[in-house]
Enzyme design. Structure first.
Site, mmCIF file in Angstrom:
data_model
loop_
_atom_site.group_PDB
_atom_site.id
_atom_site.type_symbol
_atom_site.label_atom_id
_atom_site.label_comp_id
_atom_site.label_asym_id
_atom_site.label_seq_id
_atom_site.Cartn_x
_atom_site.Cartn_y
_atom_site.Cartn_z
ATOM 1 C CE1 TYR A 252 -14.515 -4.201 21.681
ATOM 2 C CE2 TYR A 252 -16.191 -4.010 23.388
ATOM 3 C CZ TYR A 252 -14.891 -4.294 23.004
ATOM 4 O OH TYR A 252 -13.969 -4.665 23.957
ATOM 5 C CB THR B 93 -6.925 -0.357 27.241
ATOM 6 O OG1 THR B 93 -8.288 -0.215 26.788
ATOM 7 C CG2 THR B 93 -6.807 -1.612 28.105
ATOM 8 C CG ASP C 223 0.731 -2.294 18.829
ATOM 9 O OD1 ASP C 223 0.489 -1.321 18.079
ATOM 10 O OD2 ASP C 223 0.150 -2.484 19.901
ATOM 11 C CG LEU D 286 -5.952 -5.271 29.023
ATOM 12 C CD1 LEU D 286 -7.309 -5.654 28.451
ATOM 13 C CD2 LEU D 286 -5.777 -5.887 30.398
ATOM 14 C CG ASN E 88 -4.672 -7.611 23.904
ATOM 15 O OD1 ASN E 88 -5.453 -7.467 24.842
ATOM 16 N ND2 ASN E 88 -3.881 -6.621 23.477
ATOM 17 C CG ASP F 23 -3.360 -6.806 8.304
ATOM 18 O OD1 ASP F 23 -4.005 -6.767 9.369
ATOM 19 O OD2 ASP F 23 -3.892 -6.703 7.181
ATOM 20 C CB ILE F 24 -3.646 -9.672 13.389
ATOM 21 C CG1 ILE F 24 -4.671 -8.555 13.645
ATOM 22 C CG2 ILE F 24 -2.369 -9.446 14.183
ATOM 23 C CD1 ILE F 24 -5.239 -8.553 15.046
ATOM 24 C CE LYS G 116 -13.373 -7.603 21.952
ATOM 25 N NZ LYS G 116 -12.087 -8.292 21.696
#
Length: 292
Positions: A161, A195, A37, A18, A90, A63-64, A165
């Site tokens: 997860y 994905t 990424d 995505l 994302n 690193d996010i 989310k």
């Protein structure tokens, strides 16, 4: 096509799936794109595609999930393109197991990437946009988060997860309410697409059709929604969670106060069962948990 001309977009997890589809679509509409990424080669490959097509893009692998890493990402975008107007959160990861088989590492890893990963960049950019607005500089900014059907209805084997989310959906509502005054809209997606994560979790379901029929699971089906939400045209829409798969768009109907029974006094323990049975019978049935 210049719907996003003059806008700069940071997209996390944009080396494939995505994120890659979003990056290519934003660039096609004139945006400058920072492709983040953790896989440097994957990020660089997407940038090469954009540049070859005549667009502007920058690869980044910081690193996010840390404020220091997020700051490096913002600084890189500002140095290359002058300003940041859109953040697309994302990036994601899975560690699927039945709840009683989950380890602490499974839990922490998913929370780190999804929840903290949604926090760090948004917090830094939110502060920047707030300060610009307070200083009198017009702001037309966007945060686009990523939730999931698993977070909205639950999913067997994905409690970590699903919890993360679901947290993203709630975070979106609060961000939207708090940041609208600064010229920032915040919306979330619940995309269904092919994905690396979904191919690993349900390969038979998401496989590409071989008969030439419409590919419901193609990642680029979701991209037009994301690009439009990142454009100036979407300034009037905030605080929404939108499901997208194939050619379908749906607004999610979130938690709200439903059927009510008010005695006007303290309930007796013996009364509770009948009251709850009555409330449940009078209420619309919830969507089933995925996999149940």
């Amino acid at each position: 096509m210049t719907l996003c001309k003059g806008r700069t977009v940071i997209i996390t997890g944009a080396g494939g799936g995505l994120g890659r589809a979003y990056a290519l679509a934003f660039a096609e509409q004139g945006a400058c794109v920072l492709v983040n990424d953790i896989r440097p080669a994957a990020a660089a490959a997407v940038v090469d595609e954009i540049v070859t097509a005549g667009g502007q893009a920058l690869a980044n692998s910081d690193d996010i999930t840390s404020m220091a890493g997020a700051q490096h990402i913002v600084d890189a975008a500002l140095a290359a393109f002058g300003e940041v107007h859109v953040l697309v959160n994302n990036a994601g990861v899975l560690a699927d197991r039945m709840f009683t088989s989950l380890t602490e590492t499974d839990w922490d890893r998913v929370m780190q990437v999804h929840l903290k990963g949604h926090f760090c960049l948004a917090n830094l950019l939110g502060r920047r946009w707030r300060d610009l607005a307070k200083a009198g500089t017009p702001v037309d900014a966007r945060i686009i988060n990523t939730s999931s059907g698993a977070g909205l209805q639950g999913s067997i084997g994905q409690s970590n997860y699903s919890a993360a989310k679901g947290g993203v959906a709630a975070l979106t509502l609060v961000q939207a309410a708090e940041m609208q005054r600064y010229g920032v809209t915040v919306n979330a997606l619940a995309p269904a697409a092919r994905t690396a994560m979904t191919e690993g979790a349900m390969p038979d379901v998401v496989k590409k059709p071989q008969d030439g029929s419409f590919d419901l699971w193609a990642a680029d089906n979701v991209a037009p929604l994301v690009v439009w939400l990142g454009s100036s045209a979407s300034a009037h829409i905030t605080g929404q969670v939108i499901e997208s798969q194939g050619g379908r768009l749906s607004l999610c109907d979130g938690w709200r106060t439903g059927e009510t029974r008010d005695k006007g006094a303290k309930w007796d323990v013996a009364e509770i069962g009948a009251v709850l049975d009555d409330l449940i019978a009078a209420s619309p049935a919830a969507q089933k948990v995925w996999g149940s």
